[in-house]
Write a protein that holds these residues in place. Structure first.
Motif, PDB file in Angstrom:
ATOM      1  N   GLY A 127       6.170  12.284 -58.826  1.00 50.65           N
ATOM      2  CA  GLY A 127       4.720  11.710 -59.184  1.00 50.65           C
ATOM      3  C   GLY A 127       4.211  11.705 -57.888  1.00 50.65           C
ATOM      4  O   GLY A 127       4.741  11.989 -56.623  1.00 50.65           O
ATOM      5  N   ARG A 128       2.897  11.332 -57.751  1.00 50.98           N
ATOM      6  CA  ARG A 128       2.026  11.841 -56.976  1.00 50.98           C
ATOM      7  C   ARG A 128       2.375  10.127 -56.068  1.00 50.98           C
ATOM      8  O   ARG A 128       2.405  10.404 -54.022  1.00 50.98           O
ATOM      9  CB  ARG A 128       0.895  11.596 -57.296  1.00 50.98           C
ATOM     10  N   LEU A 172       5.536  10.691 -54.311  1.00 48.57           N
ATOM     11  CA  LEU A 172       5.567  12.239 -53.111  1.00 48.57           C
ATOM     12  C   LEU A 172       4.725  11.779 -51.553  1.00 48.57           C
ATOM     13  O   LEU A 172       5.252  11.886 -50.901  1.00 48.57           O
ATOM     14  CB  LEU A 172       5.182  13.329 -53.545  1.00 48.57           C
ATOM     15  N   SER A 173       3.798  10.433 -51.733  1.00 51.40           N
ATOM     16  CA  SER A 173       2.837   9.554 -50.852  1.00 51.40           C
ATOM     17  C   SER A 173       3.967   9.138 -50.009  1.00 51.40           C
ATOM     18  O   SER A 173       4.049   9.143 -48.319  1.00 51.40           O
ATOM     19  CB  SER A 173       1.530   9.257 -51.318  1.00 51.40           C
ATOM     20  N   VAL A 174       4.708   8.505 -50.757  1.00 51.98           N
ATOM     21  CA  VAL A 174       5.422   7.318 -50.240  1.00 51.98           C
ATOM     22  C   VAL A 174       6.344   8.088 -49.241  1.00 51.98           C
ATOM     23  O   VAL A 174       6.955   8.189 -47.907  1.00 51.98           O
ATOM     24  CB  VAL A 174       5.947   6.251 -50.803  1.00 51.98           C
ATOM     25  N   GLY A 230       5.734  19.730 -55.336  1.00 49.58           N
ATOM     26  CA  GLY A 230       7.364  18.842 -55.637  1.00 49.58           C
ATOM     27  C   GLY A 230       5.980  18.092 -56.896  1.00 49.58           C
ATOM     28  O   GLY A 230       6.858  17.730 -58.097  1.00 49.58           O
ATOM     29  N   MET A 231       4.863  18.095 -57.253  1.00 49.00           N
ATOM     30  CA  MET A 231       4.332  17.401 -58.831  1.00 49.00           C
ATOM     31  C   MET A 231       4.545  18.569 -58.988  1.00 49.00           C
ATOM     32  O   MET A 231       5.087  18.210 -60.679  1.00 49.00           O
ATOM     33  CB  MET A 231       2.781  17.285 -58.251  1.00 49.00           C
ATOM     34  N   ARG A 232       4.515  19.926 -58.938  1.00 48.51           N
ATOM     35  CA  ARG A 232       4.766  21.026 -59.897  1.00 48.51           C
ATOM     36  C   ARG A 232       5.647  20.279 -60.965  1.00 48.51           C
ATOM     37  O   ARG A 232       6.796  21.628 -61.345  1.00 48.51           O
ATOM     38  CB  ARG A 232       4.569  21.897 -59.245  1.00 48.51           C
ATOM     39  N   GLN A 233       7.016  20.307 -59.746  1.00 46.94           N
ATOM     40  CA  GLN A 233       8.065  20.130 -60.523  1.00 46.94           C
ATOM     41  C   GLN A 233       8.792  18.135 -60.973  1.00 46.94           C
ATOM     42  O   GLN A 233       9.830  18.240 -61.288  1.00 46.94           O
ATOM     43  CB  GLN A 233       9.613  20.105 -59.013  1.00 46.94           C
TER      44      GLN A 233
END
Length: 77
Positions: free
Chosen positions: A35-36, A39-41, A29-32
């Motif tokens: 944001g971290r 994604l975390s939420v 997801g981060m490569r795409q």
């Protein structure tokens, strides 16, 4: 009751493999460009939904209450 009360019948190897799958998905997801924080939420939300489906609201509420002490003690970083 703690998260052990969920009675997850898996080996350490299975748990480590599952953690790797989740970590890999977050990295993708981060490569795409996601944001971290986003994604975390999202990950946390999905996990809570799955836990409620599997174990029920009451069990999840107890585990979340217990998490307060664990987070305060630095168990997760």
């Amino acid at each position: 009751m703690s998260d052990e009360a969920f009675n997850v019948a898996s080996t350490d190897q299975e748990r480590l493999a599952a953690l790797r799958v989740v970590a890999d998905a977050l990295e993708e997801g981060m490569r795409q460009g996601m944001g971290r924080d986003t994604l975390s939420v999202a990950c946390f939300t999905v996990v809570l939904q799955m836990l409620v489906e599997v174990y029920g609201r009451d069990a999840v509420r107890v585990v979340l209450r217990d998490m307060n002490d664990r987070v305060g003690a630095g168990e997760f970083g």
